[in-house]
Design a protein around this motif. Structure first.
Motif, mmCIF file in Angstrom:
data_model
loop_
_atom_site.group_PDB
_atom_site.id
_atom_site.type_symbol
_atom_site.label_atom_id
_atom_site.label_comp_id
_atom_site.label_asym_id
_atom_site.label_seq_id
_atom_site.Cartn_x
_atom_site.Cartn_y
_atom_site.Cartn_z
ATOM 1 N N ALA A 83 -65.828 56.078 69.436
ATOM 2 C CA ALA A 83 -65.984 57.378 70.082
ATOM 3 C C ALA A 83 -66.123 58.472 69.032
ATOM 4 C CB ALA A 83 -64.798 57.658 70.999
ATOM 5 N N ASP A 84 -65.366 58.347 67.929
ATOM 6 C CA ASP A 84 -65.431 59.284 66.816
ATOM 7 C C ASP A 84 -65.474 58.465 65.528
ATOM 8 O OD1 ASP A 84 -65.242 61.219 64.904
ATOM 9 O OD2 ASP A 84 -63.314 62.049 65.575
ATOM 10 N N PRO A 85 -66.679 58.177 65.017
ATOM 11 C CA PRO A 85 -66.788 57.329 63.832
ATOM 12 C C PRO A 85 -66.019 57.852 62.619
ATOM 13 C CG PRO A 85 -68.931 57.606 64.870
ATOM 14 C CD PRO A 85 -68.005 58.568 65.541
ATOM 15 N N ALA A 86 -65.813 59.185 62.546
ATOM 16 C CA ALA A 86 -65.068 59.743 61.413
ATOM 17 C C ALA A 86 -63.584 59.424 61.501
ATOM 18 C CB ALA A 86 -65.281 61.254 61.341
ATOM 19 N N HIS A 87 -63.113 59.103 62.701
ATOM 20 C CA HIS A 87 -61.704 58.734 62.902
ATOM 21 C C HIS A 87 -61.664 57.454 63.750
ATOM 22 C CE1 HIS A 87 -61.711 63.115 62.139
ATOM 23 N NE2 HIS A 87 -60.617 62.852 61.434
ATOM 24 N N PRO A 88 -62.024 56.336 63.158
ATOM 25 C CA PRO A 88 -62.153 55.092 63.929
ATOM 26 C C PRO A 88 -60.819 54.595 64.472
ATOM 27 C CG PRO A 88 -62.329 54.653 61.580
ATOM 28 C CD PRO A 88 -62.336 56.139 61.730
ATOM 29 N N GLU A 89 -60.855 54.147 65.708
ATOM 30 C CA GLU A 89 -59.670 53.556 66.334
ATOM 31 C C GLU A 89 -59.859 52.086 66.652
ATOM 32 O OE1 GLU A 89 -58.670 55.865 69.745
ATOM 33 O OE2 GLU A 89 -58.085 57.638 68.575
ATOM 34 N N LEU A 90 -61.099 51.594 66.498
ATOM 35 C CA LEU A 90 -61.387 50.193 66.814
ATOM 36 C C LEU A 90 -61.483 49.364 65.528
ATOM 37 C CD1 LEU A 90 -62.081 48.075 68.993
ATOM 38 C CD2 LEU A 90 -64.479 48.758 68.753
ATOM 39 N N ILE A 91 -62.415 49.691 64.667
ATOM 40 C CA ILE A 91 -62.555 48.983 63.389
ATOM 41 C C ILE A 91 -61.862 49.829 62.327
ATOM 42 C CG2 ILE A 91 -64.169 47.978 61.726
ATOM 43 C CD1 ILE A 91 -66.259 47.897 63.946
ATOM 44 N N ARG A 92 -60.681 49.401 61.948
ATOM 45 C CA ARG A 92 -59.842 50.200 61.058
ATOM 46 C C ARG A 92 -59.900 49.678 59.623
ATOM 47 N NH1 ARG A 92 -56.233 53.623 63.621
ATOM 48 N NH2 ARG A 92 -55.971 53.338 65.875
ATOM 49 N N THR A 93 -59.771 50.606 58.699
ATOM 50 C CA THR A 93 -59.645 50.257 57.289
ATOM 51 C C THR A 93 -58.176 50.059 56.958
ATOM 52 O OG1 THR A 93 -61.625 51.517 56.664
ATOM 53 C CG2 THR A 93 -60.051 51.012 54.917
ATOM 54 N N VAL A 94 -57.856 48.939 56.356
ATOM 55 C CA VAL A 94 -56.502 48.683 55.843
ATOM 56 C C VAL A 94 -56.609 48.870 54.336
ATOM 57 C CG1 VAL A 94 -54.606 47.036 55.647
ATOM 58 C CG2 VAL A 94 -56.035 47.066 57.710
ATOM 59 N N TRP A 95 -56.166 50.009 53.848
ATOM 60 C CA TRP A 95 -56.403 50.392 52.463
ATOM 61 C C TRP A 95 -55.859 49.366 51.490
ATOM 62 C CZ3 TRP A 95 -60.018 53.737 52.054
ATOM 63 C CH2 TRP A 95 -60.190 54.691 53.055
ATOM 64 N N GLY A 96 -56.698 49.011 50.525
ATOM 65 C CA GLY A 96 -56.318 48.038 49.511
ATOM 66 C C GLY A 96 -56.487 46.601 49.948
ATOM 67 N N VAL A 97 -56.866 46.398 51.231
ATOM 68 C CA VAL A 97 -57.020 45.022 51.740
ATOM 69 C C VAL A 97 -58.431 44.828 52.296
ATOM 70 C CG1 VAL A 97 -56.107 43.225 53.249
ATOM 71 C CG2 VAL A 97 -54.566 44.959 52.302
ATOM 72 N N GLY A 98 -58.734 45.478 53.431
ATOM 73 C CA GLY A 98 -60.039 45.269 54.048
ATOM 74 C C GLY A 98 -60.135 45.946 55.391
ATOM 75 N N TYR A 99 -60.570 45.199 56.409
ATOM 76 C CA TYR A 99 -60.834 45.759 57.730
ATOM 77 C C TYR A 99 -60.169 44.923 58.821
ATOM 78 C CZ TYR A 99 -64.439 48.223 55.102
ATOM 79 O OH TYR A 99 -65.100 48.987 54.180
#
Length: 263
Positions: free
Chosen positions: A229-245
């Motif tokens: 809904a808001d690609p700048a603040h994703p709620e579905l495909i999340r970034t896990v910092w230092g790891v991945g997605y």
């Protein structure tokens, strides 16, 4: 423009039938005749039927006359660049595209992938590696025979993917996904809540143990632009910092998936 370091394999003798069935029809588009000859020679040696074009209009004419299974497309073409050729090909229907260029700028690579390219190879390159990439992209493109247990619909957060038909909708609207985008989203939907590194995604989705990991980053960003809904603040495909997605589904969707998963 630099040429690949390898020399082409010997051309097959005239009049000698191929030893094995043709593996597919590949359109090679490059204005450098040496590069085109090397690429075509290696692909022919690997069992592919190859057509060659030196500019955009010739490429589009060959494309219209006989839809290739895959296009190897140089970015730096006279008159009409590879981006525009790719756009026009895509407007006529999906076809796997590998961008081939002497320019390695990040912006060029991202634009090539955003145009719909499935891979991006920078010159100078190994023709043997290019053949492996062609093999890999075509394997994915020919995924009509869905593996057992993976043909059921994949659903969650308003997304519905049909792996057999390779169709996707988001909140009832059709999603226009490239080959890799579809495979990436399907993979994440099969494994909600699990974090994957870019290396794992490249191996599991692209089928590669090598390659530019920014390819994964670009595809994730493109998917977010289509499903969030808001690609700048994703709620579905999340970034896990230092790891991945990680793909996060609403609790009700996760429960429904668990209930529908065979034990």
């Amino acid at each position: 423009m630099q040429t690949p370091p390898d020399t082409p394999p010997p051309a097959p003798a005239v009049g000698v039938p191929p030893a094995a069935p043709v593996r597919g029809h590949v359109l090679v588009v490059d204005d450098d005749p040496t590069v085109a000859e090397v690429v075509a020679g290696y692909l022919t040696g690997a069992g592919y039927d190859v057509a060659r074009a030196a500019d955009g209009p010739a490429a589009l004419a060959l494309y219209a006359a006989r839809r290739p299974d895959l296009a190897v497309l140089d970015l730096m073409l006279p008159g009409m660049d590879g981006f525009e050729v790719c756009r026009r090909m895509r407007s006529q229907g999906p076809v796997p595209v590998i961008m081939l260029t002497a320019r390695g700028d990040e912006d060029d690579r991202i634009l090539g992938l955003e145009t719909g390219a499935d891979d991006y190879v920078t010159k100078p390159f190994s023709p043997r590696e290019l053949v492996l990439r062609v093999d890999s992209v075509l394997r994915r493109a020919r995924a009509a025979a869905v593996p057992a247990g993976q043909s059921r619909l994949l659903e969650g957060a308003g997304l519905v993917l049909d792996p057999a038909a390779r169709s996707a909708t988001c909140r009832g609207g059709r999603l226009a996904l490239t080959l890799r985008e579809f495979d990436l989203l399907a993979f994440l939907l099969r494994h909600p809540g699990r974090v994957f590194t870019r290396e794992e995604l490249m191996r599991e989705v692209w089928g590669w143990d090598f390659g530019d990991l920014s390819t994964v980053t670009v595809h994730v960003r493109r998917l977010r632009g289509k499903v969030e809904a808001d690609p700048a603040h994703p709620e579905l495909i999340r970034t896990v910092w230092g790891v991945g997605y990680r793909l996060d589904l609403p609790a009700r969707d996760t429960e429904a998936q668990d209930a529908g998963t065979p034990s």
